[in-house]
Design a protein around this motif. Sequence first.
Motif, PDB file in Angstrom:
ATOM      1  N   HIS A  73       0.815  -1.209   0.000  1.00 44.34           N
ATOM      2  CA  HIS A  73       0.000   0.000   0.000  1.00 44.34           C
ATOM      3  C   HIS A  73       0.857   1.271   0.000  1.00 44.34           C
ATOM      4  N   VAL A  74       1.823   1.301  -0.894  1.00 43.55           N
ATOM      5  CA  VAL A  74       2.701   2.468  -1.027  1.00 43.55           C
ATOM      6  C   VAL A  74       2.078   3.444  -2.011  1.00 43.55           C
ATOM      7  N   SER A  75       2.222   4.735  -1.743  1.00 42.06           N
ATOM      8  CA  SER A  75       1.705   5.758  -2.650  1.00 42.06           C
ATOM      9  C   SER A  75       2.527   5.782  -3.928  1.00 42.06           C
ATOM     10  N   PRO A  76       1.978   6.354  -5.008  1.00 43.01           N
ATOM     11  CA  PRO A  76       2.699   6.343  -6.292  1.00 43.01           C
ATOM     12  C   PRO A  76       4.100   6.954  -6.231  1.00 43.01           C
ATOM     13  N   SER A  77       4.300   8.001  -5.429  1.00 41.65           N
ATOM     14  CA  SER A  77       5.618   8.620  -5.343  1.00 41.65           C
ATOM     15  C   SER A  77       6.577   7.814  -4.493  1.00 41.65           C
ATOM     16  N   GLY A  78       6.037   6.899  -3.684  1.00 40.05           N
ATOM     17  CA  GLY A  78       6.871   6.123  -2.783  1.00 40.05           C
ATOM     18  C   GLY A  78       7.112   6.783  -1.437  1.00 40.05           C
ATOM     19  N   PHE A  92       2.355   6.456   7.095  1.00 41.33           N
ATOM     20  CA  PHE A  92       3.761   6.804   7.263  1.00 41.33           C
ATOM     21  C   PHE A  92       4.211   7.678   6.098  1.00 41.33           C
ATOM     22  N   GLU A  93       5.079   8.627   6.382  1.00 43.44           N
ATOM     23  CA  GLU A  93       5.677   9.477   5.360  1.00 43.44           C
ATOM     24  C   GLU A  93       7.183   9.499   5.565  1.00 43.44           C
ATOM     25  N   ASP A  94       7.914   9.053   4.537  1.00 47.17           N
ATOM     26  CA  ASP A  94       9.379   8.953   4.615  1.00 47.17           C
ATOM     27  C   ASP A  94       9.810   8.199   5.865  1.00 47.17           C
ATOM     28  N   GLY A  95       9.048   7.128   6.194  1.00 52.04           N
ATOM     29  CA  GLY A  95       9.402   6.269   7.311  1.00 52.04           C
ATOM     30  C   GLY A  95       8.894   6.723   8.663  1.00 52.04           C
TER      31      GLY A  95
END
Length: 588
Positions: A73-78, A92-95
Amino acid sequence: MAGALSRDAYLQALGSGLYVKGGSLRREGDDAWAVSVERSIPDIESDRTIRRTDRFVVVTTDRIFQSIGCQKHVSPSGRRCVVFSEEVAEIFEDGTRVARHEFPHGKIVEHGTIGGVSWSPDESQIAYVADNHKPAKTKEWGYDDFLHREDFGEKLEGVVEPCVFVLSLDSCRRASEPPSGMPAFGPSLAYVKFPRGLGITYCANRPLGVQVEGAEFYENASSPRWSRDGRLATIRSDFHTHDGPSFIVVGDWRSEPLFGVSMPTFGYANALRGSTPWMAKFPPLEWLGPGKLLGADDDGALLVHDQAPDNPGTVRLDALELPVGPISRVAVETTTEVLEVEVERGDAFLLRSKNRLQQQQPLVVFVHGGPHSVSRREYYAPWTFLATQGYGVLVVNYRGSIGFGDLNSLPGNIGEIDVCDVVSATRAALDQYPLDPDRVAVVGGSHGGFISAHLVARHPDLYKVAAMRNPVTNLVSMISATDIPDWVHVEGLGVVERTTRVLSSEDDVRELWARSPLTTVARVRAPTLVAVGLKDRRVPPSQGFEYYHALTATKRLLTYPEDDHAIDRPKSSADFWLNTLAWVNTHL
């Protein structure tokens, strides 16, 4: 020792697969792409299927591949991902965790028929599917505690009120009324509205529709996807059988289809359901063999998993191979080959070991279920396993299989033309290749088990051994217990739009009984292995039990307490195929 060697051979065949289920492609510059490859990996040790996404940055100028991790379930940008636990969702954002929400609903629904996860274009929201019904943790005893609630059947047991929820940093809201699912974010949120009362897994003929939040409703549509220019694409199906050819429609549901395919004969057929995006054009490419389209960009770059029954294949961005390899270190280079079998009707091919080209091999005939499904020309570990153990494996697509003959020729004629086509293909293979006509076995599940049971009863001199899993054996008793009673009406009687679970006509009872393998079980001489998933909602376990107890031939019964119709838990599947090999080795 033989058992240990068989287990090793099965693990090698299983470990050689890539198990790619989907993917996506996004251009990051003139010569760079962000690539995601979704995989569903069977893990026998934990007895579960591990779903993961392999993510890469691909720079084609230098042909550099840089893995940037795996996360569900990762967003397109990662940059963002969401993690669902039993009662909590975390973003989570950038871990770093940036949001945590307790669920206002019941369990998450992930099965692809209803479930799905979709990020909004700006990655501020994520849509997913959950059961709106949330049981109370503690309550006093009451008269409704054991009240039956109609669910969605096979693979969706206990799912009563599925609907779409939208999660953001600040909130979690319900976005649709039940029953609904398959969310797709684009300029707006689109989702599918489902009917109640019938099983939906493996059933593409249900009267579905796509709702765009706050906007129009698209009739006879499913699997919504958005193109980059904001157009909505949906799948449209027009058949009464439970699966069949589908069409892609862009815009209004009354529009002419963008294109349609006869699924197994079209190289990109598997892309039609559940993958992204569909909006690319498909020119013929020399590097592309039979395979699965995973993704495409606006300039025509294609992300493809090309494979064949004798080759697990590769994942490619155009002609460039990505580092997506076999799932196990015990994987070995394939030693099998695919040979065409010329048949008058339908389709058939033979998989055999390259090391036994001059010997008369015993033959295992593999018959798919459905009946309106298809055995695709792709890597399947059990076929490889049997072939490396010295068997020719004949894979048959009889008339009524998707892409091979008129779908409507089979309803009302099951047990006739499907059985005839399998016999014809078997004799054709025996005539065209050095196979032993005195050592032929048949293996089939569901409707394939139905066909197998008819084969060993009607052609005892040809089929000497059988292995069946969750076979349809008694159409009369099945109708009241299956989650798709309309299947019995359509396939057994040729009657559409009838969903009753009770047979009110004596003529219908006689017709269904005459088509049931139980009527001829006394003729069976072939040693028969029967496997039953005790949680099967599609073909009730009683079907296998009835047949097993009626058999007078040598027999063996396997029961899998935690398996449903597919018997696809990794340990259960391994056990069935190892038992099948041992059974065929012993009796053929």
